[in-house]
Motif scaffolding. Sequence first.
Motif, PDB file in Angstrom:
ATOM      1  N   MET A 195       0.799  -1.072  -0.071  1.00 49.49           N
ATOM      2  CA  MET A 195       0.049   0.149  -0.014  1.00 49.49           C
ATOM      3  C   MET A 195       0.878   1.227   0.112  1.00 49.49           C
ATOM      4  SD  MET A 195      -3.145   0.957   0.309  1.00 49.49           S
ATOM      5  CE  MET A 195      -4.064  -0.400   1.187  1.00 49.49           C
ATOM      6  N   LEU A 196       0.731   2.007  -0.807  1.00 49.02           N
ATOM      7  CA  LEU A 196       1.337   3.482  -1.024  1.00 49.02           C
ATOM      8  C   LEU A 196       0.593   4.398  -0.213  1.00 49.02           C
ATOM      9  CD1 LEU A 196       3.545   5.181  -2.056  1.00 49.02           C
ATOM     10  CD2 LEU A 196       2.399   5.635  -3.927  1.00 49.02           C
ATOM     11  N   HIS A 197       1.343   5.161   0.670  1.00 51.43           N
ATOM     12  CA  HIS A 197       0.537   6.103   1.445  1.00 51.43           C
ATOM     13  C   HIS A 197       0.895   7.659   1.003  1.00 51.43           C
ATOM     14  CE1 HIS A 197      -1.112   3.647   4.792  1.00 51.43           C
ATOM     15  NE2 HIS A 197      -0.007   2.732   4.272  1.00 51.43           N
ATOM     16  N   LEU A 198       0.108   8.525   0.595  1.00 49.50           N
ATOM     17  CA  LEU A 198       0.535   9.576  -0.216  1.00 49.50           C
ATOM     18  C   LEU A 198      -0.259  10.889   0.745  1.00 49.50           C
ATOM     19  CD1 LEU A 198       1.503  11.327  -2.679  1.00 49.50           C
ATOM     20  CD2 LEU A 198      -1.009  11.257  -3.593  1.00 49.50           C
ATOM     21  N   ILE A 199       0.584  11.584   1.291  1.00 49.01           N
ATOM     22  CA  ILE A 199       0.357  12.674   2.208  1.00 49.01           C
ATOM     23  C   ILE A 199       0.684  14.005   1.481  1.00 49.01           C
ATOM     24  CG2 ILE A 199       0.558  13.781   4.423  1.00 49.01           C
ATOM     25  CD1 ILE A 199       1.959  10.439   4.169  1.00 49.01           C
ATOM     26  N   ILE A 200      -0.555  14.923   1.486  1.00 47.29           N
ATOM     27  CA  ILE A 200      -0.461  16.191   0.807  1.00 47.29           C
ATOM     28  C   ILE A 200      -0.302  17.124   2.150  1.00 47.29           C
ATOM     29  CG2 ILE A 200      -1.243  17.985  -0.687  1.00 47.29           C
ATOM     30  CD1 ILE A 200      -1.101  15.126  -1.935  1.00 47.29           C
ATOM     31  N   ALA A 201       1.148  17.411   2.448  1.00 49.16           N
ATOM     32  CA  ALA A 201       1.324  17.834   3.715  1.00 49.16           C
ATOM     33  C   ALA A 201       1.476  19.504   3.751  1.00 49.16           C
ATOM     34  CB  ALA A 201       2.775  17.381   4.166  1.00 49.16           C
ATOM     35  N   GLU A 202       1.270  20.121   4.840  1.00 46.72           N
ATOM     36  CA  GLU A 202       1.170  21.372   4.955  1.00 46.72           C
ATOM     37  C   GLU A 202       0.636  22.301   3.992  1.00 46.72           C
ATOM     38  OE1 GLU A 202       5.387  22.747   5.746  1.00 46.72           O
ATOM     39  OE2 GLU A 202       5.819  21.374   7.289  1.00 46.72           O
ATOM     40  N   SER A 203      -0.669  21.621   3.609  1.00 48.53           N
ATOM     41  CA  SER A 203      -1.097  22.357   2.578  1.00 48.53           C
ATOM     42  C   SER A 203      -1.853  23.578   2.994  1.00 48.53           C
ATOM     43  CB  SER A 203      -2.533  21.436   2.353  1.00 48.53           C
ATOM     44  OG  SER A 203      -2.313  20.166   1.940  1.00 48.53           O
ATOM     45  N   GLU A 204      -2.178  24.496   2.114  1.00 44.03           N
ATOM     46  CA  GLU A 204      -2.660  25.753   2.338  1.00 44.03           C
ATOM     47  C   GLU A 204      -4.194  25.836   2.321  1.00 44.03           C
ATOM     48  OE1 GLU A 204      -1.155  27.902   3.882  1.00 44.03           O
ATOM     49  OE2 GLU A 204       1.233  27.526   3.517  1.00 44.03           O
ATOM     50  N   LEU A 205      -4.768  24.942   3.326  1.00 39.54           N
ATOM     51  CA  LEU A 205      -6.254  25.067   3.285  1.00 39.54           C
ATOM     52  C   LEU A 205      -6.588  25.343   4.639  1.00 39.54           C
ATOM     53  CD1 LEU A 205      -8.893  23.536   1.737  1.00 39.54           C
ATOM     54  CD2 LEU A 205      -8.109  21.546   3.115  1.00 39.54           C
ATOM     55  N   GLU A 206      -7.325  26.359   5.026  1.00 38.90           N
ATOM     56  CA  GLU A 206      -7.667  26.865   6.126  1.00 38.90           C
ATOM     57  C   GLU A 206      -8.978  27.923   6.216  1.00 38.90           C
ATOM     58  OE1 GLU A 206      -4.642  29.449   8.027  1.00 38.90           O
ATOM     59  OE2 GLU A 206      -3.928  29.970   6.067  1.00 38.90           O
ATOM     60  N   LEU A 207      -9.535  27.800   7.512  1.00 39.09           N
ATOM     61  CA  LEU A 207     -10.618  28.920   7.675  1.00 39.09           C
ATOM     62  C   LEU A 207      -9.648  30.410   7.842  1.00 39.09           C
ATOM     63  CD1 LEU A 207     -12.867  27.165  10.027  1.00 39.09           C
ATOM     64  CD2 LEU A 207     -13.077  27.118   7.218  1.00 39.09           C
ATOM     65  N   PRO A 208     -10.351  31.412   7.540  1.00 40.73           N
ATOM     66  CA  PRO A 208      -9.749  32.634   7.876  1.00 40.73           C
ATOM     67  C   PRO A 208      -9.213  32.912   9.141  1.00 40.73           C
ATOM     68  CG  PRO A 208     -11.847  33.200   6.427  1.00 40.73           C
ATOM     69  CD  PRO A 208     -11.906  31.740   6.896  1.00 40.73           C
ATOM     70  N   PRO A 209      -8.087  33.319   9.435  1.00 40.34           N
ATOM     71  CA  PRO A 209      -7.546  33.149  10.850  1.00 40.34           C
ATOM     72  C   PRO A 209      -8.294  34.832  11.439  1.00 40.34           C
ATOM     73  CG  PRO A 209      -5.725  33.862   9.371  1.00 40.34           C
ATOM     74  CD  PRO A 209      -6.930  33.258   8.456  1.00 40.34           C
ATOM     75  N   GLU A 210      -8.055  34.654  12.773  1.00 38.59           N
ATOM     76  CA  GLU A 210      -9.003  35.923  13.383  1.00 38.59           C
ATOM     77  C   GLU A 210      -8.515  37.198  13.052  1.00 38.59           C
ATOM     78  OE1 GLU A 210     -10.801  38.077  16.165  1.00 38.59           O
ATOM     79  OE2 GLU A 210      -8.462  38.001  16.218  1.00 38.59           O
ATOM     80  N   PRO A 211      -7.324  37.650  12.732  1.00 37.63           N
ATOM     81  CA  PRO A 211      -6.752  38.826  12.285  1.00 37.63           C
ATOM     82  C   PRO A 211      -7.439  39.498  11.126  1.00 37.63           C
ATOM     83  CG  PRO A 211      -4.869  37.585  12.749  1.00 37.63           C
ATOM     84  CD  PRO A 211      -6.176  36.638  12.737  1.00 37.63           C
ATOM     85  N   ILE A 212      -7.934  38.553  10.361  1.00 37.55           N
ATOM     86  CA  ILE A 212      -8.565  39.008   8.746  1.00 37.55           C
ATOM     87  C   ILE A 212     -10.082  38.673   9.008  1.00 37.55           C
ATOM     88  CG2 ILE A 212      -6.516  39.130   7.572  1.00 37.55           C
ATOM     89  CD1 ILE A 212      -7.408  36.456   6.274  1.00 37.55           C
ATOM     90  N   LEU A 213     -10.519  38.262   9.933  1.00 37.17           N
ATOM     91  CA  LEU A 213     -12.074  38.252   9.938  1.00 37.17           C
ATOM     92  C   LEU A 213     -12.869  39.153   9.554  1.00 37.17           C
ATOM     93  CD1 LEU A 213     -12.753  35.469  12.800  1.00 37.17           C
ATOM     94  CD2 LEU A 213     -13.051  35.196  10.296  1.00 37.17           C
ATOM     95  N   ASP A 214     -12.693  40.507   9.744  1.00 32.55           N
ATOM     96  CA  ASP A 214     -13.271  41.430   9.673  1.00 32.55           C
ATOM     97  C   ASP A 214     -12.952  42.111   8.508  1.00 32.55           C
ATOM     98  OD1 ASP A 214     -11.108  42.559  10.660  1.00 32.55           O
ATOM     99  OD2 ASP A 214     -11.923  43.698  12.246  1.00 32.55           O
ATOM    100  N   HIS A 215     -11.981  41.889   7.790  1.00 30.17           N
ATOM    101  CA  HIS A 215     -11.349  42.432   6.442  1.00 30.17           C
ATOM    102  C   HIS A 215     -12.423  42.466   5.405  1.00 30.17           C
ATOM    103  CE1 HIS A 215      -9.062  43.418   2.886  1.00 30.17           C
ATOM    104  NE2 HIS A 215      -8.295  43.653   3.627  1.00 30.17           N
ATOM    105  N   PRO A 216     -12.810  43.563   4.660  1.00 29.27           N
ATOM    106  CA  PRO A 216     -13.964  43.751   3.617  1.00 29.27           C
ATOM    107  C   PRO A 216     -13.936  42.485   2.614  1.00 29.27           C
ATOM    108  CG  PRO A 216     -12.935  45.722   4.183  1.00 29.27           C
ATOM    109  CD  PRO A 216     -11.925  44.854   4.973  1.00 29.27           C
ATOM    110  N   ALA A 217     -12.520  42.043   2.142  1.00 31.18           N
ATOM    111  CA  ALA A 217     -12.460  40.943   1.118  1.00 31.18           C
ATOM    112  C   ALA A 217     -13.004  39.648   1.696  1.00 31.18           C
ATOM    113  CB  ALA A 217     -10.985  40.782   1.028  1.00 31.18           C
TER     114      ALA A 217
END
Length: 220
Positions: free
Chosen positions: A1-23
Amino acid sequence: MLHLIIAESELELPPEPILDHPAILNYAKRRGKRPEEIILDSTYHHAALRKLEDGERRGRPDIVHLCLLNALESILNREGKLRVYVHTRNDDLIYVNPEIRLPRNYTRFLGLMESLFKEKTVPKDLGLLRMEKKTMDKLMDEINPDAIFVMHEKGEKTKPWEFGRTLAEFKDPAVIVGGFPHGDFRKVDFGRRVSLYGESLMAWTVVNEVIVNAERYYLP
Ligand SMILES: C[S@@+](CC[C@H](N)C(=O)[O-])C[C@H]1O[C@@H](n2cnc3c(N)ncnc32)[C@H](O)[C@@H]1O
């Protein structure tokens, strides 16, 4: 079995400091969601990302989408010889059931990821995607691979077909591909670094090369 890990992916919810940014606020409103429920995406949120540390590489769910489509549609996966995991910069880890049929449409994929961050399991009854907090070190302990290869532009130069042959020497190898657009791994400092080409490749191209060359030796 080959285990493939897509690591440190840039997949996230907006972090707190930009939650109120107009964009972020305008995009969330258009989607009928709360700002803290949307997936951060540099295509729409670049003005907000400029305010974040590492902002130039964050918000790239498209990389995860393309890597997953390529991996899950592969012959190796159809033959039951592949396990895929998505690890993110915030140590959210997604276990991917090999049988899932992922949306081809990017907007629908984003919707699925938003549900996953909220519910932690989707669909609720089948659990084809499951999210847990887990570091790469912990994942490696859990999988317990007999070899760990980290795909890296500056790794040991290896022809893609030779890499396939190397993989075939192991029963349960893990292959790690960075799910980010620029720069280096931030925390993955273990494993054997392998370069498949003299220049930087896109993560989904590396996923394809690894899988197709593994197929040469894994499939009878
Ligand atoms: C777009 S690259 C990331 C950053 C890359 N160092 C750059 O500056 O363009 C995404 C991932 O693809 C893999 N990768 C890119 N080029 C590679 C190569 N020549 N050989 C093996 N893997 C490579 C690595 O796992 C890397 O983390």
